[in-house]
Scaffold this active site. Structure first.
Site, PDB file in Angstrom:
ATOM      1  CB  SER A 197      -0.923   0.027   1.222  1.00 38.00           C
ATOM      2  OG  SER A 197      -1.689   1.224   1.234  1.00 38.00           O
ATOM      3  CE  LYS A 218      -2.817  -2.648  -0.449  1.00 35.92           C
ATOM      4  NZ  LYS A 218      -3.820  -2.474  -1.488  1.00 35.92           N
ATOM      5  CG  HIS A 235      -4.803  -0.893   3.947  1.00 36.38           C
ATOM      6  ND1 HIS A 235      -5.048  -0.334   2.702  1.00 36.38           N
ATOM      7  CD2 HIS A 235      -3.956  -0.037   4.569  1.00 36.38           C
ATOM      8  CE1 HIS A 235      -4.391   0.798   2.586  1.00 36.38           C
ATOM      9  NE2 HIS A 235      -3.709   1.007   3.706  1.00 36.38           N
ATOM     10  CG  ASN A 236      -7.146  -1.694  -0.413  1.00 37.67           C
ATOM     11  OD1 ASN A 236      -6.156  -1.406   0.260  1.00 37.67           O
ATOM     12  ND2 ASN A 236      -7.069  -1.924  -1.702  1.00 37.67           N
ATOM     13  CD  GLU A 271      -7.530   3.276   0.104  1.00 36.86           C
ATOM     14  OE1 GLU A 271      -7.842   3.483  -1.081  1.00 36.86           O
ATOM     15  OE2 GLU A 271      -6.531   2.615   0.441  1.00 36.86           O
TER      16      GLU A 271
END
Length: 479
Positions: free
Chosen positions: A130, A185, A188-189, A192
Site C-alpha cells: 500500500s 491488505k 486495509h482497503n 480506506e
C-alpha cells in the site's frame, strides 16, 4: 548469464517499475522483466543511474539472473494475468525459490496458489503493498503472507525498502501463512473506503450546512491535520479542495463528476465479512455510497423527490458546527477501524493465521494510504492488551468517543433535518449504540423465525434450545 541479482521484478507498469527502483536505490541488484521488452530497456535507460539493474528479455534469462533462493516479484494485474505469469515461471524455478505476488489479489486465490506451489517446494508469498506509486518508490507499507521460511529470506530486503514510522520501525511484518497478507491488505482497503466516505460527508456538511467554500474547507482540513485527525487522507483532501481548475477557474472539486469508481477490494471486504458473520456496516455503507453515486440515471430520475434543502448557518453557528463535524468524523473513524480490526481477527481465527493485530496497526503507521497519527495509539492499545476485543474497549478510545458523542448525534440530527445524506456517520453511530444497548430487537427477530420456520430459540433464564408450537395452546418444547 551468471546469477547476480538478489531480487527480480516482472511487470514494469508504474507500481512494478517504482518498486524495482526502490530495491535498486537500497543497494540491491535487480533483474527486470516485462512482457514487452521495450519497457524493460526504457526503465534502464531512464533510471539506470539509480542502482544496479539487469534487463532481461525472456523468462529463462530472467530466472537465470537471480541468485538462489530466487526472489521473483510479480507486479501484474490480479486474476488470470497473475496465474499466467505463475504458470510461465514456476517450471523454471527450483525448490526453495519464491514467487512474490505484490498485486491486489483476492486472498482465496492466494491460498490456492500457495497450496499448489508448496507441493512443488516453491514458496508463494502473497504480499499486500500500500502507498500507490509514490509509496512503491519511496517506501510503502508491506503486508507479506506465506511461510516463515520465505520471510527469513525475503523479510530483510522488504524491511529496507518499506516505509519507516517515526520511531524508525519498518512498516512491514510477516502477517501469517498463505493468504494472510492479501487478506489484511483487503481489509486495509475496506477501511480506506470508509475513511474516504466519512471525509466526504464531513466536506459535504461543511459545504451545505456551514456554507463554506472549498477553499475555506481546505483550511479547516489543514487545521484538523495538525491534531488527532492527522493523516494522509486528511492532508490530500486539503490539497484537492484548495486546487482551482485552470481551464474554468472553478474549484477543482466542482468540475469532477460525482460518480466514484472502485476496483473491488472494498466489495471483497464486505463480502468476506458477511461470510465470517462480522458486522462491517461502515465499510459496507462506503461501498454502497460509491455504487449509488455511479447510478446517475437513477439519481436524475429521483431528483424531483421532496425533502428539505440545506440552509447555510450564520457565521458563529457555522464555526461551532465545524467543530462538531470534527468530533463526528473522529468518532466515526474509530468505529471504522474497530470494524476492520474485528474482521481481521475473525479471518485470523477462521483460517488459523494467528495475526498480531498490534503489528498490523504498527505497519500502517507510514507508507500506506490510511496512515494516521492515531495508529500509534492503536498499536499501543494492542501491545497493552493483545486480546483487546474491540478498539472501543480501550479506555482511552472509549473516553474520546464518549466525549464526542453529543456533537456526533447533533451533527447527524442536523444532517437529517437539512436533507444532507450522511450514511457513514449515521451507520457508525448506529453500530456504537447497538454495542452498548442492553437489549436488541434480535429477540423479536428470532421469535418470528421460530414462528414461521420452527428455527428455535434460546432463553435468557435457562439453558437449552426451544421451539414454541405456535397455534392453540402455545406450548413450548425443548429441542
Amino acid at each position: 548469464m551468471s546469477a547476480s541479482a538478489q531480487i527480480g521484478v516482472t511487470g514494469l507498469a508504474v507500481m512494478g517499475r517504482n518498486l524495482a527502483r526502490n530495491f535498486a536505490r537500497h543497494g540491491y541488484t535487480v533483474a527486470l522483466h516485462n512482457r514487452t521488452a521495450a519497457k524493460t530497456h526504457a526503465l534502464v535507460e531512464e533510471f539506470g543511474d539509480e542502482g544496479s539493474f539487469i534487463p532481461t528479455e525472456s523468462a529463462e534469462e530472467f530466472v537465470a539472473a537471480l541468485e538462489r533462493p530466487r526472489r521473483l516479484v510479480v507486479m501484474v494485474k490480479a486474476g488470470e494475468a497473475t496465474d499466467a505469469v505463475i504458470d510461465e515461471f514456476a517450471p523454471l524455478l527450483e525448490e526453495g525459490d519464491m514467487i512474490v505476488d505484490g498485486g491486489n489479489a483476492h486472498f482465496a486465490d492466494t491460498r490456492r496458489r500457495e497450496r499448489k506451489l508448496r507441493e512443488r517446494g516453491i514458496h508463494f508469498v502473497g504480499t499486500g503493498i500500500s502507498g500507490g506509486e509514490e509509496g512503491a518508490l519511496n517506501g510503502p507499507s508491506i503486508m507479506p503472507g506465506g511461510s516463515k521460511e520465505s520471510y527469513e529470506a525475503l523479510g530483510p530486503m522488504l524491511e529496507k525498502v518499506a516505509a519507516k514510522a517515526e520511531d524508525g520501525a519498518p512498516c512491514v511484518t510477516h502477517i501469517g501463512p498463505d493468504g494472510a497478507g492479501h487478506f489484511v491488505k483487503m481489509v486495509h482497503n475496506g477501511i480506506e473506503y470508509a475513511d474516504m466516505q466519512l471525509i466526504g460527508e464531513a466536506y459535504q456538511l461543511l459545504r451545505d450546512v456551514a456554507g463554506y467554500s472549498p477553499a475555506r474547507i481546505a483550511d479547516v482540513f489543514r487545521t484538523w491535520n495538525t491534531g488527532r485527525l492527522d493523516s494522509y487522507l486528511i492532508e490530500i483532501t486539503a490539497e484537492v479542495l484548495k486546487h482551482t481548475d485552470p481551464s474554468t477557474g472553478k474549484p477543482f472539486v466542482d468540475i469532477v463528476a460525482d460518480a466514484a469508481e472502485q476496483k473491488g477490494t472494498g466489495r471483497w471486504t464486505v463480502q468476506i465479512a458477511l461470510d465470517l458473520g462480522v458486522p462491517v456496516s461502515g465499510i459496507a455503507e462506503a461501498v454502497f455510497a460509491r455504487g449509488l453515486s455511479g447510478h446517475t440515471a437513477l439519481r436524475e430520475a429521483s431528483g424531483h423527490l421532496s425533502g428539505p434543502s440545506p440552509k447555510p448557518l450564520e457565521e458563529a453557528e457555522a464555526a461551532r458546527f465545524a467543530d462538531q463535524v470534527e468530533q463526528a468524523l473522529y468518532a466515526s473513524k474509530i468505529v471504522s477501524y474497530t470494524q476492520g480490526f474485528h474482521e481481521i481477527a475473525a479471518g485470523s481465527a477462521e483460517y488459523g493465521w494467528d495475526i498480531d493485530l498490534g503489528a498490523v496497526a504498527s505497519i500502517w503507521r507510514a507508507g500506506c494510504i490510511i496512515r494516521a497519527a492515531f495508529l500509534d495509539r492503536i498499536t499501543a492499545a494492542y501491545a497493552q492488551q493483545p486480546e483487546l476485543p474491540s478498539l472501543l474497549s480501550d479506555p482511552r478510545f472509549a473516553s474520546e468517543v464518549e466525549g464526542a458523542q453529543g456533537d456526533w448525534r447533533d451533527v447527524i440530527g442536523t444532517a437529517v433535518r437539512q436533507g444532507v445524506p450522511t450514511p457513514g456517520f449515521s451507520t457508525a453511530l448506529a453500530y456504537y449504540d447497538a454495542l452498548r444497548a442492553p437489549r436488541l430487537p434480535a429477540a423479536l427477530t428470532q421469535a418470528q423465525r421460530d414462528y414461521f420456520g420452527a428455527h428455535t430459540y434460546h432463553r435468557v433464564d435457562r439453558d437449552g434450545t426451544f421451539h414454541t408450537l405456535w397455534g392453540g395452546d402455545r406450548s413450548e418444547a425443548e429441542s
